[in-house]
Design an enzyme around this catalytic site. Sequence first.
Site, PDB file in Angstrom:
ATOM      1  N   GLU A  67       1.073  -0.928   0.721  1.00 40.70           N
ATOM      2  CA  GLU A  67      -0.207  -0.313   0.237  1.00 40.70           C
ATOM      3  C   GLU A  67       0.830   1.009   0.684  1.00 40.70           C
ATOM      4  OE1 GLU A  67      -1.781  -0.949   4.262  1.00 40.70           O
ATOM      5  OE2 GLU A  67      -1.324   1.846   4.356  1.00 40.70           O
ATOM      6  N   CYS A  91      -2.681  -4.818   3.839  1.00 42.13           N
ATOM      7  CA  CYS A  91      -2.118  -6.005   4.393  1.00 42.13           C
ATOM      8  C   CYS A  91      -2.263  -7.036   4.074  1.00 42.13           C
ATOM      9  CB  CYS A  91      -1.811  -5.175   5.942  1.00 42.13           C
ATOM     10  SG  CYS A  91      -1.839  -3.928   6.409  1.00 42.13           S
ATOM     11  N   HIS A 128      -1.458 -12.152  10.276  1.00 36.42           N
ATOM     12  CA  HIS A 128      -1.410 -10.538  10.184  1.00 36.42           C
ATOM     13  C   HIS A 128      -1.138  -9.880  11.659  1.00 36.42           C
ATOM     14  CE1 HIS A 128      -0.555  -6.555   9.086  1.00 36.42           C
ATOM     15  NE2 HIS A 128      -1.950  -6.641   9.176  1.00 36.42           N
ATOM     16  N   ASN A 154       4.557  -3.575  12.408  1.00 36.88           N
ATOM     17  CA  ASN A 154       3.799  -4.162  11.406  1.00 36.88           C
ATOM     18  C   ASN A 154       4.459  -3.681  10.346  1.00 36.88           C
ATOM     19  OD1 ASN A 154       1.569  -5.264   9.888  1.00 36.88           O
ATOM     20  ND2 ASN A 154       0.181  -2.880  11.175  1.00 36.88           N
TER      21      ASN A 154
END
Lengths: 133, 351, 387
Positions: free
Chosen positions: B80, B112, B234, B266
Amino acid sequence: MGELSRMWREMPSRYRMQGDRCGNCDQVYFPPREICPVCHRDSIGKMKDVDIDGAGEILSFTVVHEAPPAFLRQKPYIIALVKLKEGPVITGQIVDTVPEEIDIGTKVRSVFRKISEDGKSGVIHYGYKFVPE
Amino acid sequence: MSGIVSYGSYIPRYRIKPEEIARVWGVDPETIRNGIFILSKSVPSPDEDVATISVESARNALRRGGLKGKAIEAIYVGSESHPYAVKPTATIVSAAIGTEFSTFAADYEFACKAGTAGMQNVLGMVNSGIIKTGMAIGSDTSQGAPGDVLEYSASAGGTAMIIGRENVAAEIKSTLSVTSDTPDFWRREGQPYPTHGERFTGEPAYFRHITSASKMMMERMGTKPEDYDYVVFHQPNGKFPTRAAKMLGFSEKQYNEGLLTPYIGNTYSGSMMIGLSSILDVARGGNRILAVSFGSGAGSDAFHIEVTDEIEKLHNRKVTTVRDMLKNVKFLDYAIYAKFKRKIVFGEEIE
Amino acid sequence: MSNVYVIGGGESKYGELWDRSLREIAVEAGLKAVENAGIRTKDLNAIYMGNSLGGLISKQEHLSALMSDYAGIASEYVPSMRIEASTASGGAAFRQAYLSIKSGEHDVVMVGGAEKMTELYGTEIIDITSSLVDREWEAFNGATPAALAALSARKYMMDFKVKKEALAAISVNDHANASLNENAQYRNKITIEQALNATPIAEPLNLMDCAPMTDGATSVILASEKYVKEHGSKGVRIMGSAISQGPFALHSRKSFYTVEPTIISTKKAMEQANIKHKDISFVEIHDSYSIYGLMALEDLGFVEKGHASEMVENGIGINSNLPVNPSGGLKAKGFPYGAAGVSQIYETYLQLSGKAGKRQIKDATCGLVHNMAGSGAASVVHILGVD
């Protein structure tokens, strides 16, 4: 405005260090040369592409404080002469380190990094830099 | 059986600690450490972006697999934070690793989980016989607005998975996805930073999709949590994946190896894939892995993976592991971090 | 073949000339030279202009035509051209003028050198000056001229165990000499300590190791032996002239602190002049960076490679055995890129004519001039002497 074709045509060498080898004397060149400076006309048509591994050693280095616009966000930055495993010596940035952690003789390897940008709307130029092994 | 032929990751060397960010915004760092369990996050250097992280990941994967770029027939890069809004990262990776002119390539975006969507795409092409070998990359230099809670977690990193039919080191026995229109997190076109629904990102978004996809996969494969050696989800922070694992009945032993967010933050599209990469670094033939990504907006991709003895050959090539990349890091203060992340804006005419 | 003489010269002030344009300083130097040589502009058979960066800094090419027009001789239709060899443009232009007379084609020729370096604000000028090194394989990757000099310096200092003081001494000497030169950019004397403790530019080089950005123009007039005899002109003879070209990028060279073109040009020029090193009264060397000063003294053959520091320690001032850069050199007189080579020639002319004023070297009979391109891609060497 920025430069397009000038950068585009060098991509094989900038992106993945494509050099060449003289078919006459076996000498490796990076950046690639159209003609071998040792064999001169005997090398015409005999220069063959060769992939450079990217491993090398620092022969000399400097810490640049007066930087051109493209490098302002990174200054002071390190520029070195790097002797590649295959023989050629090239000029490149040493990144992800500080001057205190390197010296003449430090082993380095190439990484793929952003070199400069043509302003906020132009193309991004990528190429090789080096990090200590 | 098709699956992962090789894999490679890249995490930038720079880090910043939550207490340093908290200091700037007048936040008690303990609330961050305990609240989202992040001890440090990776920071890209000014000369790193999704293209460079993707290329380094791709090269690590090729080296580990003993492969040349010409073996790769398709490249999909999920992110992204692609450096261009229009002009693919995949073409840059293709040129940098030296694929043939005849190559499938595209960029993906699904928050994600864009990287794992790429894995499914390559797997489908391999299984259908369109290609023999392809590469899927999940990579991000994610954005968090200054002062926003995301700033403590949004980091940088990536992983490349080479998927094919020959010399498979980890068979992908099955994959499935769940999808719903859930506005938990988004970034409008032209906006520099994303917006998130705060607590709405939890129950109806992350937990619903991750746990549903996991249960659906176990149902499909006839497995129970204890049938897996490793599980990886995730990891938007250090808390969500462990809570999801516990909700599903997985133990710390199963999720610890793939849990990296506490150390690197992250990495968005890279998050679950770096966790999987870290697991593959230590996995042995016969190990089973459940890997489930999550992308805001929202959806999850689940993979049931079984490691083969071929993994030893990959380990023997001694390519930098994820754990190696957690060592020898350099910590930044907020000022340098802000400079690196272009949160300090230079005059247009000089950069 | 007939001899060629320098019969006059003139120059603008060197420095930050905010109120003066490129064409103004070029014309000023040209007209002063014409007056000084005792000729009329219409006597000129040709004009050669040394200029390096006019196209990039002032976005002005064809400076030779512009200058001759503004010097008021457009109606004389004097052939003119600009010679570009980066920082050796001035020396290269001088050599072209010399050859044109030596060939018998011309009798009176003007060589102009002009550079206007302070027109731009911001750091763009650093990128522009990087055009004198390999744009694709040096500058693209962040190497600047100062960075390349620093790479030579670090290797040199390590290999020969040379301390930074030796480099500083080059700059200290330049400032001392420039204090006696009215046209110089920096007329302040500096100490070794000041030179050692200046702001870093490209480590190990600092501000005092680097020649400044300078606006300046110098012109000299060359004439054939025939012209000199017919008109009773006084001048100094060009005894030797050579230019040599080696590998362009620093990384392509066998040694990072040996400039082969300097060695080769020196040998050729000295053979032409039929002299030995002991016959040379003084030198003007290309010390755009202090390390290049040490390297030049070695490559010119005055001292063995790696031993220039000893020579510098023993003194290189105006009263020493071999005075270096009586003009103040590139560091202190100033460094207008394409004009520097002509500036050095003019100083040599002044010294050999006994017109150097307070900085006059006693009994100067023969001077060597060394002008180098970039990091050492090319070198021009001239030897001038009294008859």
